[in-house]
Design a protein around this motif. Structure first.
Motif, PDB file in Angstrom:
ATOM      1  N   LEU A 203     -14.610  50.048 -22.163  1.00  7.09           N
ATOM      2  CA  LEU A 203     -14.860  50.667 -23.458  1.00  7.09           C
ATOM      3  C   LEU A 203     -14.787  49.724 -24.648  1.00  7.09           C
ATOM      4  CD1 LEU A 203     -12.893  54.043 -23.129  1.00  7.09           C
ATOM      5  CD2 LEU A 203     -15.353  53.678 -22.909  1.00  7.09           C
ATOM      6  N   ALA A 204     -13.915  48.735 -24.597  1.00  7.85           N
ATOM      7  CA  ALA A 204     -13.581  47.977 -25.799  1.00  7.85           C
ATOM      8  C   ALA A 204     -14.606  46.892 -26.115  1.00  7.85           C
ATOM      9  CB  ALA A 204     -12.199  47.353 -25.664  1.00  7.85           C
ATOM     10  N   ASP A 205     -14.951  46.809 -27.402  1.00  8.61           N
ATOM     11  CA  ASP A 205     -15.763  45.687 -27.885  1.00  8.61           C
ATOM     12  C   ASP A 205     -14.865  44.479 -28.131  1.00  8.61           C
ATOM     13  OD1 ASP A 205     -18.492  47.039 -28.397  1.00  8.61           O
ATOM     14  OD2 ASP A 205     -17.099  48.362 -29.434  1.00  8.61           O
ATOM     15  N   ASP A 206     -13.667  44.743 -28.640  1.00  4.25           N
ATOM     16  CA  ASP A 206     -12.647  43.713 -28.855  1.00  4.25           C
ATOM     17  C   ASP A 206     -11.333  44.238 -28.310  1.00  4.25           C
ATOM     18  OD1 ASP A 206     -13.593  41.309 -30.093  1.00  4.25           O
ATOM     19  OD2 ASP A 206     -14.007  42.472 -31.891  1.00  4.25           O
ATOM     20  N   ILE A 207     -10.459  43.306 -27.924  1.00  2.01           N
ATOM     21  CA  ILE A 207      -9.157  43.681 -27.364  1.00  2.01           C
ATOM     22  C   ILE A 207      -8.080  42.828 -28.027  1.00  2.01           C
ATOM     23  CG2 ILE A 207      -7.697  43.602 -25.288  1.00  2.01           C
ATOM     24  CD1 ILE A 207     -10.197  44.145 -23.638  1.00  2.01           C
ATOM     25  N   ILE A 208      -6.971  43.487 -28.373  1.00  4.07           N
ATOM     26  CA  ILE A 208      -5.774  42.736 -28.727  1.00  4.07           C
ATOM     27  C   ILE A 208      -4.710  43.067 -27.687  1.00  4.07           C
ATOM     28  CG2 ILE A 208      -6.285  42.640 -31.184  1.00  4.07           C
ATOM     29  CD1 ILE A 208      -4.195  44.837 -31.628  1.00  4.07           C
ATOM     30  N   VAL A 209      -3.909  42.082 -27.350  1.00  3.06           N
ATOM     31  CA  VAL A 209      -2.844  42.267 -26.366  1.00  3.06           C
ATOM     32  C   VAL A 209      -1.507  42.103 -27.067  1.00  3.06           C
ATOM     33  CG1 VAL A 209      -1.875  41.521 -24.159  1.00  3.06           C
ATOM     34  CG2 VAL A 209      -4.337  41.304 -24.562  1.00  3.06           C
ATOM     35  N   LEU A 210      -0.669  43.147 -26.976  1.00  2.00           N
ATOM     36  CA  LEU A 210       0.663  43.119 -27.564  1.00  2.00           C
ATOM     37  C   LEU A 210       1.714  42.997 -26.460  1.00  2.00           C
ATOM     38  CD1 LEU A 210       0.457  46.008 -30.211  1.00  2.00           C
ATOM     39  CD2 LEU A 210       0.007  43.570 -30.559  1.00  2.00           C
ATOM     40  N   ASP A 211       2.760  42.277 -26.748  1.00  2.00           N
ATOM     41  CA  ASP A 211       3.890  42.196 -25.824  1.00  2.00           C
ATOM     42  C   ASP A 211       5.142  41.970 -26.656  1.00  2.00           C
ATOM     43  OD1 ASP A 211       4.985  42.281 -23.254  1.00  2.00           O
ATOM     44  OD2 ASP A 211       5.068  40.092 -23.122  1.00  2.00           O
ATOM     45  N   ARG A 212       6.114  42.873 -26.520  1.00  2.00           N
ATOM     46  CA  ARG A 212       7.368  42.801 -27.272  1.00  2.00           C
ATOM     47  C   ARG A 212       7.129  42.727 -28.778  1.00  2.00           C
ATOM     48  NH1 ARG A 212      11.385  41.878 -23.504  1.00  2.00           N
ATOM     49  NH2 ARG A 212      10.662  41.036 -21.518  1.00  2.00           N
ATOM     50  N   GLY A 213       6.160  43.517 -29.246  1.00  2.00           N
ATOM     51  CA  GLY A 213       5.902  43.624 -30.664  1.00  2.00           C
ATOM     52  C   GLY A 213       5.074  42.511 -31.267  1.00  2.00           C
ATOM     53  N   ARG A 214       4.623  41.568 -30.447  1.00  2.00           N
ATOM     54  CA  ARG A 214       3.851  40.438 -30.947  1.00  2.00           C
ATOM     55  C   ARG A 214       2.447  40.441 -30.363  1.00  2.00           C
ATOM     56  NH1 ARG A 214       9.069  39.022 -31.091  1.00  2.00           N
ATOM     57  NH2 ARG A 214       9.754  37.673 -32.797  1.00  2.00           N
ATOM     58  N   LEU A 215       1.492  39.987 -31.161  1.00  2.00           N
ATOM     59  CA  LEU A 215       0.121  39.844 -30.679  1.00  2.00           C
ATOM     60  C   LEU A 215       0.014  38.515 -29.940  1.00  2.00           C
ATOM     61  CD1 LEU A 215      -3.070  40.805 -32.611  1.00  2.00           C
ATOM     62  CD2 LEU A 215      -2.990  38.688 -31.285  1.00  2.00           C
ATOM     63  N   ILE A 216      -0.339  38.589 -28.649  1.00  2.00           N
ATOM     64  CA  ILE A 216      -0.371  37.355 -27.855  1.00  2.00           C
ATOM     65  C   ILE A 216      -1.784  36.946 -27.476  1.00  2.00           C
ATOM     66  CG2 ILE A 216       1.957  37.678 -26.950  1.00  2.00           C
ATOM     67  CD1 ILE A 216       0.710  38.736 -24.368  1.00  2.00           C
ATOM     68  N   ALA A 217      -2.777  37.800 -27.724  1.00  2.00           N
ATOM     69  CA  ALA A 217      -4.160  37.423 -27.435  1.00  2.00           C
ATOM     70  C   ALA A 217      -5.105  38.361 -28.161  1.00  2.00           C
ATOM     71  CB  ALA A 217      -4.439  37.469 -25.932  1.00  2.00           C
ATOM     72  N   HIS A 218      -6.305  37.849 -28.450  1.00  2.00           N
ATOM     73  CA  HIS A 218      -7.321  38.641 -29.147  1.00  2.00           C
ATOM     74  C   HIS A 218      -8.683  38.090 -28.758  1.00  2.00           C
ATOM     75  CE1 HIS A 218      -9.539  39.682 -33.145  1.00  2.00           C
ATOM     76  NE2 HIS A 218      -9.777  40.576 -32.199  1.00  2.00           N
ATOM     77  N   GLY A 219      -9.609  38.969 -28.405  1.00  2.00           N
ATOM     78  CA  GLY A 219     -10.959  38.536 -28.084  1.00  2.00           C
ATOM     79  C   GLY A 219     -11.731  39.641 -27.387  1.00  2.00           C
ATOM     80  N   THR A 220     -12.977  39.372 -27.062  1.00  2.00           N
ATOM     81  CA  THR A 220     -13.752  40.319 -26.272  1.00  2.00           C
ATOM     82  C   THR A 220     -13.236  40.291 -24.834  1.00  2.00           C
ATOM     83  OG1 THR A 220     -15.416  38.710 -25.554  1.00  2.00           O
ATOM     84  CG2 THR A 220     -15.766  39.795 -27.700  1.00  2.00           C
ATOM     85  N   PRO A 221     -13.550  41.313 -24.026  1.00  2.00           N
ATOM     86  CA  PRO A 221     -13.121  41.270 -22.620  1.00  2.00           C
ATOM     87  C   PRO A 221     -13.554  39.998 -21.909  1.00  2.00           C
ATOM     88  CG  PRO A 221     -13.867  43.474 -23.162  1.00  2.00           C
ATOM     89  CD  PRO A 221     -14.176  42.620 -24.364  1.00  2.00           C
ATOM     90  N   ASP A 222     -14.787  39.562 -22.143  1.00  2.00           N
ATOM     91  CA  ASP A 222     -15.273  38.350 -21.470  1.00  2.00           C
ATOM     92  C   ASP A 222     -14.539  37.109 -21.960  1.00  2.00           C
ATOM     93  OD1 ASP A 222     -17.037  39.740 -19.903  1.00  2.00           O
ATOM     94  OD2 ASP A 222     -18.781  39.372 -21.193  1.00  2.00           O
ATOM     95  N   GLU A 223     -14.239  37.063 -23.255  1.00  2.00           N
ATOM     96  CA  GLU A 223     -13.515  35.905 -23.791  1.00  2.00           C
ATOM     97  C   GLU A 223     -12.119  35.823 -23.207  1.00  2.00           C
ATOM     98  OE1 GLU A 223     -15.641  35.581 -28.210  1.00  2.00           O
ATOM     99  OE2 GLU A 223     -13.791  36.721 -27.936  1.00  2.00           O
TER     100      GLU A 223
END
Length: 332
Positions: A203-223
């Protein structure tokens, strides 16, 4: 902040007592797209959603939704958004029609307009045949569809879906995915929090990944998948006692962490397919007998493991009673 974004967050911090649920998170979402927010239980996904939906105020940082500040212009934000939480928020004693009529009236629609909108949404979500039945008689999938319909009564430009498919069967989950695609095709912006990596991938055009309240990654699924490597090598050894040794050899040869799953399957990211025959020779020299060996493209599962060192806990919202999200809900 750029007014061209539907959602903007900059340096969001949220503390509940000594617990820091968000620790300086920044991200954006363009209009007409799906932003996937991934993370394990307690990562801060629900806190971020509550801040953006004006349900709680950030301790520090700023956020704008539809160009409006979520603190200083909360009323304007609420007029633009819809929210579907982790649990269906329908009144089980009311019928499907009555639930939507109530929402329409609360939003200031006339009785006539409320009834017309309710009928439109019940048809759209395949609930017309159950429209006059109490919601308590609905299946889980039907309740989630009614809940989503309720969040759309006011024709929101921006929709927050907080783990909307948790607990649904595969068919109901697929139906909800189709509805989300239809919403974005119509110009809506969707922020989707989920623990289901397949859901974010689809579904997602972009994704951010959170862990323990911090953003640890950001990009498209392929990226994000490209960060892992070209392929994932999976293998299984005949004797369970040899699994740990085989995983160590695999990690040494691949130069990456090897994951041992509960069923004994060993998975390791590789950048060169030539490692596969070399792996077989190395294991043979160590007298470790393989019963399974395959190579495939990486998925978001591997992305998450490579970023956090563990897989997300997909046990559902019940597990969240013991972590940060429970504190989030209590504070709200």
């Amino acid at each position: 902040m750029d007014a061209g974004y539907a959602i903007q967050a900059e340096g969001l911090v949220k503390r509940f007592g000594e617990t820091e649920a968000l620790a300086g998170v920044s991200f954006t979402a363009e209009a007409g797209t799906v932003l996937g927010v991934l993370g394990p239980n307690g990562a801060g996904k629900t806190t971020a959603t509550r801040v953006l939906a004006t349900l709680v105020e950030p301790t520090e940082g700023t956020a704008r939704v539809g160009g409006h500040d979520v603190v200083r212009a909360a009323h304007q934000v609420r007029r633009l958004i819809g929210l579907t939480g982790q649990y269906a928020g329908v009144d089980e004693l009311l019928t499907g029609t009555e639930n939507l009529l109530m929402i329409g009236r609360l939003l200031g629609f006339s009785r006539r307009d409320s009834r017309a909108r309710a009928a439109e949404l019940l048809t759209r979500f395949g609930l017309s045949d159950a429209a006059e039945r109490p919601a308590r008689t609905y299946s889980g999938g039907m309740r989630r569809r009614l809940d989503l319909a309720a969040s759309l009564v006011g024709r929101p430009r921006i929709l927050f879906l907080d783990e909307p498919t948790t607990g649904l069967d595969p068919r109901s989950r697929t139906e909800l995915w189709d509805m989300v695609r239809g919403l974005t095709a119509g110009g809506a912006t969707v922020l989707l929090t989920t623990q289901y990596l397949e859901e974010a991938d689809r579904l997602a055009d972009d994704i951010i990944v959170l862990d323990r309240g911090r953003l640890i990654a950001h990009g498209t699924p392929d990226e994000l998948k490209a960060q892992v490597g070209g392929h994932v090598l999976e293998m299984r050894v005949r004797h369970e006692g040899d699994t740990a040794g085989a995983a160590r050899l695999a990690a040494e040869l691949a130069g990456a962490a090897a994951e041992v799953r509960e069923d004994g399957l060993i998975a390791v990211a590789i950048t060169d397919p030539a490692i596969m025959p070399a792996m077989v020779r190395r294991l043979d020299d160590a007298h470790l007998v393989l019963t399974e060996l395959s190579m495939r493209k990486p998925g978001l599962d591997e992305v998450f493991f490579s970023l956090t060192g563990h897989r997300p806990d997909n046990t559902g919202t019940e597990a969240e009673a013991d972590d940060l999200d429970a504190k989030e809900g209590a504070a709200a």
